[in-house]
Design an enzyme around this catalytic site. Structure first.
Site, short mmCIF file in Angstrom:
data_model
loop_
_atom_site.label_atom_id
_atom_site.label_comp_id
_atom_site.label_asym_id
_atom_site.label_seq_id
_atom_site.Cartn_x
_atom_site.Cartn_y
_atom_site.Cartn_z
N THR A 198 0.87 -1.19 0.00
CA THR A 198 0.00 0.00 0.00
C THR A 198 0.90 1.22 0.00
O THR A 198 1.95 1.23 0.65
CB THR A 198 -0.88 0.08 1.26
OG1 THR A 198 -0.03 0.10 2.39
CG2 THR A 198 -1.83 -1.08 1.34
N GLU A 343 -6.03 -3.69 0.26
CA GLU A 343 -6.33 -4.71 1.28
C GLU A 343 -7.56 -5.54 0.94
O GLU A 343 -7.85 -6.51 1.62
CB GLU A 343 -6.54 -4.03 2.64
CG GLU A 343 -5.29 -3.46 3.28
CD GLU A 343 -4.98 -2.03 2.83
OE1 GLU A 343 -5.46 -1.62 1.76
OE2 GLU A 343 -4.26 -1.33 3.57
N LYS A 451 -13.47 18.74 10.35
CA LYS A 451 -14.30 18.88 11.54
C LYS A 451 -14.41 20.35 11.88
O LYS A 451 -13.48 20.95 12.38
CB LYS A 451 -13.71 18.08 12.70
CG LYS A 451 -14.70 17.06 13.21
CD LYS A 451 -14.20 16.23 14.31
CE LYS A 451 -15.33 15.29 14.72
NZ LYS A 451 -14.93 14.34 15.70
N TRP A 456 -18.95 17.30 11.17
CA TRP A 456 -18.21 16.84 10.00
C TRP A 456 -18.72 17.46 8.71
O TRP A 456 -19.91 17.57 8.49
CB TRP A 456 -18.31 15.32 9.86
CG TRP A 456 -17.37 14.58 10.74
CD1 TRP A 456 -16.52 15.13 11.66
CD2 TRP A 456 -17.20 13.18 10.80
NE1 TRP A 456 -15.81 14.13 12.28
CE2 TRP A 456 -16.21 12.92 11.78
CE3 TRP A 456 -17.76 12.10 10.13
CZ2 TRP A 456 -15.77 11.64 12.10
CZ3 TRP A 456 -17.33 10.82 10.45
CH2 TRP A 456 -16.35 10.60 11.42
P1 AMP Z 1 -5.53 1.85 -2.55
O1 AMP Z 1 -5.29 0.85 -1.50
O2 AMP Z 1 -4.33 2.65 -2.92
O3 AMP Z 1 -6.19 1.24 -3.73
O4 AMP Z 1 -6.55 2.93 -1.98
C1 AMP Z 1 -7.80 2.54 -1.46
C2 AMP Z 1 -8.59 3.77 -1.11
O5 AMP Z 1 -8.96 4.50 -2.28
C3 AMP Z 1 -9.91 3.45 -0.45
O6 AMP Z 1 -9.79 3.17 0.91
C4 AMP Z 1 -10.68 4.74 -0.71
O7 AMP Z 1 -10.34 5.74 0.21
C5 AMP Z 1 -10.19 5.15 -2.07
N1 AMP Z 1 -11.15 4.71 -3.09
C6 AMP Z 1 -11.11 3.64 -3.88
N2 AMP Z 1 -12.17 3.60 -4.71
C7 AMP Z 1 -12.93 4.68 -4.42
C8 AMP Z 1 -14.16 5.21 -4.90
N3 AMP Z 1 -14.85 4.64 -5.89
N4 AMP Z 1 -14.62 6.35 -4.32
C9 AMP Z 1 -13.95 6.96 -3.33
N5 AMP Z 1 -12.79 6.52 -2.84
C10 AMP Z 1 -12.28 5.39 -3.37
#
Ligand code: AMP
Length: 551
Positions: A198, A343, A451, A456
């Site tokens: 990540t 994840e 906040k 929020w």
């Molecule tokens: P990653 O592990 O780099 O793929 O990032 C995952 C994160 O990307 C998620 O926890 C979200 O915060 C964000 N994310 C993924 N898909 C979306 C979506 N369709 N809308 C909003 N946030 C998203």
């Protein structure tokens, strides 16, 4: 008469009469070789040339790679690193490396070199496959990666560049040693097949280790009617990078279903993508919002309609209303939003078009499509408050989004402690609502919520509204320090043209958002800083503008 329980006792551990099954993701490419041998895999190579192969060739070459790896001395469960673009060779690595029992470790080449070094060492890579363009990046850091014995450059012998990389060889030369009649080994049910780190903004990246079983289940679920909306005659453009969350599972889903794959290599700009889309009659395209923004702008400027594309699946960041509208109005393309994370393998929710949605007005439809969608069978979702109590699914209450299921991370690679609670729930770090129909909506990343006076404000909602303004190309909202309210929203805007009229934007927002959500100021920027996976780096912006309202 023998009762079922005494019959089961006699069988020992076996509870039923079905056949055991040794999962190996390479069974997918074996299947595609037999059943869909001629289905095409098209690549824009680094030279710009578009080449075509098929699943049969990919399967045979993956076996050569698997056997070459064995000859080199790669053992089961060892992680083999790759800094690779979306190409047919990367497809071969997905199967050759995992299939022979090693772990396909995808490395995001856009990360800071120090993070790349950390990841290579943490995963104990002995062998690294890389595109020739990344040779300078690895030449500069190879001394800090003492465990790497050899570098394989993803090119033909005659394309090998001059390089100082240790024991460098071309991919084609490396697999020459291999045998295309190689048979994949039988593996344990939970044997690892893939590793992806990540790109956390704080601390070291953390590895998520996928198993053959989790990957196969994820691919099956993604192929289902509630999955990624694949159709038999699709031609899939995979713009989502194969170095990020195993390419959203597409390298498995496409051959499993005998669907044509179109791989853009380095060509991610509007001109290159539209050429590939038209030439290969792409019907389904996968990407993140930032890439699509570039493509939509290019099409607008050049008066191009993407005729063949029927649907696009977008995830990685929230998809703005304006983008959904533009795809529909200008290209007749339906947007399917998906949500997931490294994840979660990543597919967890998808927002597919239902018959009920056909009856909605366009405005209602686009609003519904800004939601991240419903969970796919296999994953469970819930939202909780700060004390961990479950919140109602009323579409109003919002809290931390928790998830569990067979393709969800339980523990980070090499960590001793679990990343889940006692009941197996993984905290996603996202803040969401869930409505009575089961649609999940991301309100914010927990660390991005604003906040103000204890209440929020959703930066995602604000961005969505602001992005609808015709003079705004991209909008980003961050919380910045405020003497009275602790934090207030600041709107950062990349303008779509020369107009930079704050008052006009403020009056556009009036009535579309609660009064107290109105940003305290607007800042115009040439571009927004993007992280290694195309997400806006809010952490950098928060840092840069933290005193904007108090200085
Ligand atoms: P990653 O592990 O780099 O793929 O990032 C995952 C994160 O990307 C998620 O926890 C979200 O915060 C964000 N994310 C993924 N898909 C979306 C979506 N369709 N809308 C909003 N946030 C998203």
């Amino acid at each position: 008469m023998v009762s079922l329980s005494s019959y089961i006792k006699k069988l020992g551990e076996k509870m039923s009469n079905m056949q055991p099954w040794k999962q190996n993701v390479a069974s997918i490419i074996d299947f595609a070789e037999k059943i869909f041998p001629d289905v095409e895999v098209v690549t824009r190579e680094l030279s710009g040339k578009i080449s075509t192969t098929n699943y049969k060739n990919i399967s045979l070459r993956a076996k050569k790679l698997g056997s070459a790896l064995e000859k080199f001395g790669i053992e089961k469960e060892q992680c083999v690193g790759s800094l690779a673009l979306n190409t047919f060779r990367n497809m071969e690595m997905y199967y050759g490396i995992s299939g022979m029992g090693a772990v396909m470790h995808t490395i995001n080449f856009r990360l800071h070199p120090e993070q790349v070094v950390y990841i290579i060492n943490h995963a104990e890579n002995r062998l690294i496959f890389l595109e020739p363009v990344f040779a300078p990046l690895l030449e500069a850091v190879q001394d800090k990666c003492p465990m790497v014995e050899k570098f394989v450059l993803l090119c033909a012998k005659e394309e090998m560049p001059e390089t100082k990389l240790k024991d460098a060889v071309s991919y084609e030369e490396f697999i020459e040693n291999g045998d295309e009649s190689y048979t994949w080994p039988e593996l344990e049910e939970d044997a690892p097949c893939g590793l992806c780190y990540t790109s956390g903004t704080t601390g070291n990246p953390k590895g998520v280790l996928y198993s053959h079983k989790s990957t196969l289940l994820h691919a099956w679920a993604g192929s289902s009617a509630n999955g990624l909306g694949l159709q038999k005659n699709d031609s899939i453009l995979m713009v989502v990078p194969m170095f990020h969350v195993m390419g959203w599972g597409l390298p498995y889903l496409a051959p499993m279903n005998g669907i044509k794959l179109v791989l853009p290599g380095m060509g991610m700009d509007g001109a290159a993508l539209t050429e590939l889309i038209e030439k290969e009659s792409v019907t389904l395209a996968f990407g993140v919002p930032t890439i699509w923004l570039g493509l939509l702008n290019y099409c607008k400027e050049n008066n191009i309609k993407l005729e063949s594309v029927k649907q696009t699946i977008i995830g990685g960041s929230a998809v703005p209303y304006s983008m959904i509208k533009q795809f529909d109005e200008e290209h007749d393309i339906n947007v399917i939003q998906g949500w997931g994370m490294t994840e979660t393998s990543p597919l967890a929710t998808a927002n597919l078009k239902t018959p009920a949605m056909e009856k909605l007005s366009k405005d209602e439809l686009y609003k519904l499509q800004t939601k991240q969608g419903k969970p796919i069978y296999g994953v469970e979702l819930k939202i909780v408050d700060d004390e961990g109590s479950e919140l109602p699914n009323d579409g109003e209450a919002f809290g931390r989004l928790l998830i569990r299921g067979p393709w969800i991370n339980k523990r980070y690679y090499k960590f001793e402690e679990d990343a889940v609670d006692a009941d197996g729930w993984f905290d996603t770090g996202d803040i969401s609502t869930i409505d009575p129909e089961g649609y999940m909506t991301i309100v914010d990343r927990a660390k991005d919520v604003i906040k103000s006076g204890g209440e929020w404000i959703s930066s995602v909602d604000l961005e969505n509204v602001a992005q609808g303004h015709p003079d705004i190309m991209q909008a980003c909202v961050i919380g910045v320090a405020h003497p009275k309210w602790d934090e207030r929203p600041l709107l950062l805007v990349v303008p779509a043209n020369d107009k930079k009229d704050k008052d006009d934007i403020f009056s556009y927002l009036d009535g579309k958002i609660a009064k107290w959500w109105k940003p305290d100021d607007i800042v115009f920027l040439d571009e927004l800083p993007l992280g290694a996976t195309g997400k806006v780096l809010k952490v950098n912006l928060r840092d840069q503008y933290k005193d904007h309202l108090i200085s």
